[in-house]
Design a protein around this motif. Structure first.
Motif, PDB file in Angstrom:
ATOM      1  N   UNK A   1      -2.915  -1.081  -2.012  1.00 36.59           N
ATOM      2  CA  UNK A   1      -2.753  -1.130  -3.465  1.00 36.59           C
ATOM      3  C   UNK A   1      -2.937  -2.561  -3.972  1.00 36.59           C
TER       4      UNK A   1
ATOM      5  N   UNK B   1       0.835  -1.196   0.000  1.00 34.71           N
ATOM      6  CA  UNK B   1       0.000   0.000   0.000  1.00 34.71           C
ATOM      7  C   UNK B   1       0.870   1.246   0.000  1.00 34.71           C
ATOM      8  N   UNK B   2       0.237   2.377   0.271  1.00 33.11           N
ATOM      9  CA  UNK B   2       0.990   3.626   0.402  1.00 33.11           C
ATOM     10  C   UNK B   2       0.827   4.104   1.846  1.00 33.11           C
ATOM     11  N   UNK B   3       1.934   4.400   2.514  1.00 36.09           N
ATOM     12  CA  UNK B   3       1.862   4.773   3.922  1.00 36.09           C
ATOM     13  C   UNK B   3       1.489   6.250   4.094  1.00 36.09           C
ATOM     14  N   UNK B   4       1.059   6.596   5.297  1.00 39.13           N
ATOM     15  CA  UNK B   4       0.630   7.950   5.615  1.00 39.13           C
ATOM     16  C   UNK B   4       1.663   8.989   5.194  1.00 39.13           C
TER      17      UNK B   4
ATOM     18  N   UNK C   1      -2.691   2.496   8.843  1.00 39.11           N
ATOM     19  CA  UNK C   1      -2.648   3.740   8.090  1.00 39.11           C
ATOM     20  C   UNK C   1      -2.053   3.575   6.710  1.00 39.11           C
ATOM     21  N   UNK C   2      -2.508   2.541   6.029  1.00 37.40           N
ATOM     22  CA  UNK C   2      -1.956   2.228   4.712  1.00 37.40           C
ATOM     23  C   UNK C   2      -3.086   2.270   3.684  1.00 37.40           C
ATOM     24  N   UNK C   3      -2.864   2.984   2.591  1.00 41.41           N
ATOM     25  CA  UNK C   3      -3.845   2.959   1.508  1.00 41.41           C
ATOM     26  C   UNK C   3      -3.534   1.734   0.665  1.00 41.41           C
TER      27      UNK C   3
END
Lengths: 141, 141
Positions: free
Chosen positions: B126, A134-137, B122-124
């Motif tokens: 993917x 994912x993408x972190x804060x 807190x991870x978006x």
DNA sequence: TTACCTGCAAATAATTTGCATCAGG
DNA sequence: CCTGATGCAAATTATTTGCAGGTAA
């Protein structure tokens, strides 16, 4: 740290159990992985051990894998390694695709589902790979 | 099969959307993956397309990845590819370590846990990789 | 002393790049 | 046409192997 001593004894015991020798190279690799807070590639281990030959890292990590001291973590296109569950409680990783920061995930539900799936499919479980990206804060800002 | 027509339209649409061209090579790779009942390596795709150059398979699969027509499945030490969720419902694999047979696993619980873990950290999200390995009934006998 | 282990060199395998030509739109 | 796609050759990277000398047990 007392705990490190115990882990080092376990490391020796496991090598002996599999009839491998306790050598400087293996000890050093073990220490690098013990210190690392995330899975490392062969090259990352090598970079911390300039006095050792790259080929020796490949070969020693292979021996450590066979002795079940180290386990293999395929992460995206990379082959990474970290200490096995004998040294670090079983966990998985959540990785930021941008900065590469790696968080350890411990989740018993997943392990349970994993077992259920094996039973449902008549499979005797050996291992599983599970990585979240994912993408972190930090990188989102 | 009517359904195949629809998928082929989607394939073209997705290529056009990303400004890539619809070519013989890409169409053939798409057909190989559509027919395959498990993720394939670049080499396995290539073996079914002797008229195409190996390098072209690498390059075209890369384009198909970018167009999100294909997705990457790291399985043990192998880099495998299969059609994305636009063509095949999202699933994971349970693989026999001895014979290599691959079963598709659909499990909504896992997807939910995956999302929860991302929120907690807190991870978006993917993507995620999740592969189960074991020994199948056949190989156990 | 007997393997295993290591360093060094070299081979092999996997993947990527450069360039001229071809072909889709 | 214009630009991405392809074939072919060659480079690069990752991993493995052979062999001689070194070392743990």
């Amino acid at each position: 740290m007392q705990n490190t001593e115990r882990k080092y004894d376990e490391f020796e015991k496991m090598l002996r159990f599999s009839n491998f020798r306790i050598t400087q190279t293996k000890r050093r690799i073990f220490e690098v992985l013990l210190t690392a807070n995330k899975p490392l590639s062969i090259n990352e281990v090598y970079k911390q051990l300039p006095e050792t030959h790259l080929v020796s890292v490949y070969r020693s990590v292979d021996v450590l894998l066979k002795a079940r001291i180290v386990k293999f973590i395929p992460q995206g296109f990379k082959r990474l390694y970290e200490l096995s569950d004998s040294f670090k409680a079983h966990h998985h990783h959540a990785v930021c695709e941008l900065c590469g920061i790696s968080k350890e995930i411990k989740n018993t539900e997943i392990e349970k589902i994993m077992d259920d799936i094996c039973v449902e499919n008549g499979l005797k479980p050996t291992k599983h790979h599970f990585e979240i990206f994912g993408i972190c804060q930090n990188c989102l800002n």
